[in-house]
Scaffold this active site. Structure first.
Site, PDB file in Angstrom:
ATOM      1  N   GLY A 262       0.772  -1.241   0.000  1.00 17.03           N
ATOM      2  CA  GLY A 262       0.000   0.000   0.000  1.00 17.03           C
ATOM      3  C   GLY A 262       0.799   1.285   0.000  1.00 17.03           C
ATOM      4  O   GLY A 262       0.222   2.370  -0.044  1.00 17.03           O
ATOM      5  N   CYS A 380      10.805  -4.896  -8.945  1.00 17.54           N
ATOM      6  CA  CYS A 380      11.993  -4.761  -8.096  1.00 17.54           C
ATOM      7  C   CYS A 380      12.982  -5.854  -8.467  1.00 17.54           C
ATOM      8  O   CYS A 380      13.392  -6.673  -7.646  1.00 17.54           O
ATOM      9  CB  CYS A 380      11.623  -4.813  -6.610  1.00 17.54           C
ATOM     10  SG  CYS A 380      10.505  -6.159  -6.158  1.00 17.54           S
TER      11      CYS A 380
END
Length: 444
Positions: A262, A380
């Site tokens: 989030g 990532c």
């Protein structure tokens, strides 16, 4: 008095046996420790985890018992002690060995104590003339010396060459700082700086964004009022940059497809001044709960949360969104600097399956954008197959999309020139931060 070495041993075992993230385990095992003990614990824990293969190799050179015959508890206790002998000058070798032998005795028998004592004393006596790893097979050397699976070393060597691969390995073992960013919806940069100084935190401004800071000594920051009141969030600079590239505006409709935990959703809401609509989605109830908790703390109320599988196409979303952020499920090979266990848990087969999933999701996401809308794809990872290869294939098969220059966001930084292309790959050895891939696409 609590035995910090025993806590570090238990935490290491928890990560390697239960395959849990090291940051979560480290927080759980150290939450009730005093600041000094917490620092000692984290150094032993992370130092041992980062160098696991190398210390196992050293142990094999000094042990008459084969590695797979050593009881796991005993092996893990020996490994954290090898780290102390080789890397912690402030701890006398005899003290570290004595504590290790006591621990082995607690979890095993007298024979195991004798074995641990003999092996560790032998390593301590020879620590200035340790066995040398054969460099004739340099890929195997890198695998042992820096503790990476051989398949991953070969993958990086194929993509980037042997020297660059070694630079990545070295950079990933350097100390990393915690990154925070200011939640401008509730506070401002000057107030946060003042608070950090009041708490005696040593911090540095990010090289890329004025509202992101690197904290050198972050112990206890989650209990401080600036965190509890939502003035700051713990957020890696790379994910912060991804939102900057998306460039959300007030009153827009923004879809955050793989939103947990989030942080990016909250920053999108901050950038939108909490005006408009964000649809934040993820695949598990637990992840949705994490997003909800974060948004509540940070004061963002414009996000609608829903449990949805991003790999399943949804006709109701067709051309419904101004901007889409797809931080795709990935190998996380760019996060080894922060989570060293990642390198031990991944396999080549995992990467093959991920690439298929990533492409399916980006295809779905592209259909949800209105015309002239913006899609930011990020991972990532530093694996080309998850990044540039995905985008090359996507652009080839979707002629109505083009790359967008986002260099104006980073005019005075070392990523200015590269970001003109619409594609940006961060490397730990070049940029000093986690590995991360970002690309910005526009639909015509």
């Amino acid at each position: 008095m609590r035995n910090i070495r025993e806590i570090a041993f238990k935490a290491l075992k928890e990560v390697l046996i239960s395959k849990r993230y090291s940051n979560i385990v480290a927080n759980e095992y150290s939450k009730n420790l005093e600041s000094r003990d917490k620092t000692f614990f984290r150094e032993i824990f992370y130092g041992s985890l980062e160098n696991l293969y190398y210390y196992e190799w050293l142990l094999s050179k000094f042990s008459k018992i084969k590695l797979n015959k050593i009881e796991l508890d005993n092996k893990f206790i020996i490994l954290i002690t090898i780290y102390q002998i080789l890397e912690m000058d402030k701890t006398p070798d005899f003290a570290a060995i004595d504590e290790a032998v006591k621990l082995v005795g607690k979890y095993s028998n007298s024979g195991a104590k004798k074995f641990a004592n003999g092996v560790l004393r032998n390593i301590a006596r020879n620590k200035n003339r340790l066995p040398k790893i054969d460099k004739n097979d340099y890929e195997k050397y890198l695998s042992i010396r820096y503790s990476y699976p051989l398949w991953l070393i070969k993958l990086w060597v194929n993509d980037y060459g042997i020297e660059f691969t070694e630079e990545i390995c070295i950079a990933n073992n350097r100390k990393h700082y915690m990154n925070i960013r200011v939640n401008k919806f509730k506070s401002d940069i000057d107030k946060v700086k003042t608070k950090l100084k009041e708490y005696d935190y040593e911090f540095y401004e990010s090289d890329y964004l004025d509202y992101s800071f690197k904290i050198k000594n972050p112990s206890g920051i989650l209990e401080k009022d600036i965190y509890e009141r939502g003035y700051i969030d713990i957020q890696d600079i790379t994910s912060t940059i991804a939102v900057e590239v998306l460039d959300p505006k007030s009153h827009e409709r923004v879809l955050d497809i793989c939103a947990a935990p989030g942080g990016k959703t909250a920053l999108i809401g901050d950038k939108m001044e909490n005006k408009g609509l964000i649809s934040a989605r993820d695949i598990k109830d637990r992840k949705i709960s994490l997003i909800d908790k974060k948004l509540n703390r940070l004061g963002i109320t414009i996000a609608e949360l829903s449990k949805k599988d991003a790999s399943i196409y949804r006709e109701e979303d067709f051309e419904s969104w101004d901007k889409v952020l797809l931080d795709a499920p990935c190998s996380a090979l760019g996060l080894i600097k922060n989570k060293p266990e990642i390198k031990y848990f991944k396999s080549e087969k995992d990467l093959e399956e991920l690439v298929k999933l990533q492409y399916k999701i980006i295809e779905n996401a592209s259909k949800y954008l209105r015309r002239e809308g913006i899609l930011v794809y990020s991972t990532c990872s530093i694996n080309e197959r998850e990044n540039t290869k995905i985008i090359e294939r996507f652009l080839k098969e979707n002629k109505n999309f083009k790359l967008v220059d986002f260099s104006k966001k980073f005019r005075n930084t070392n990523i200015y020139e590269e970001s003109k292309s619409g594609i940006l790959q961060f490397f730990p050895n070049i940029h000093g931060i986690n590995g991360f891939f970002i690309t910005k696409l526009q639909k015509s």
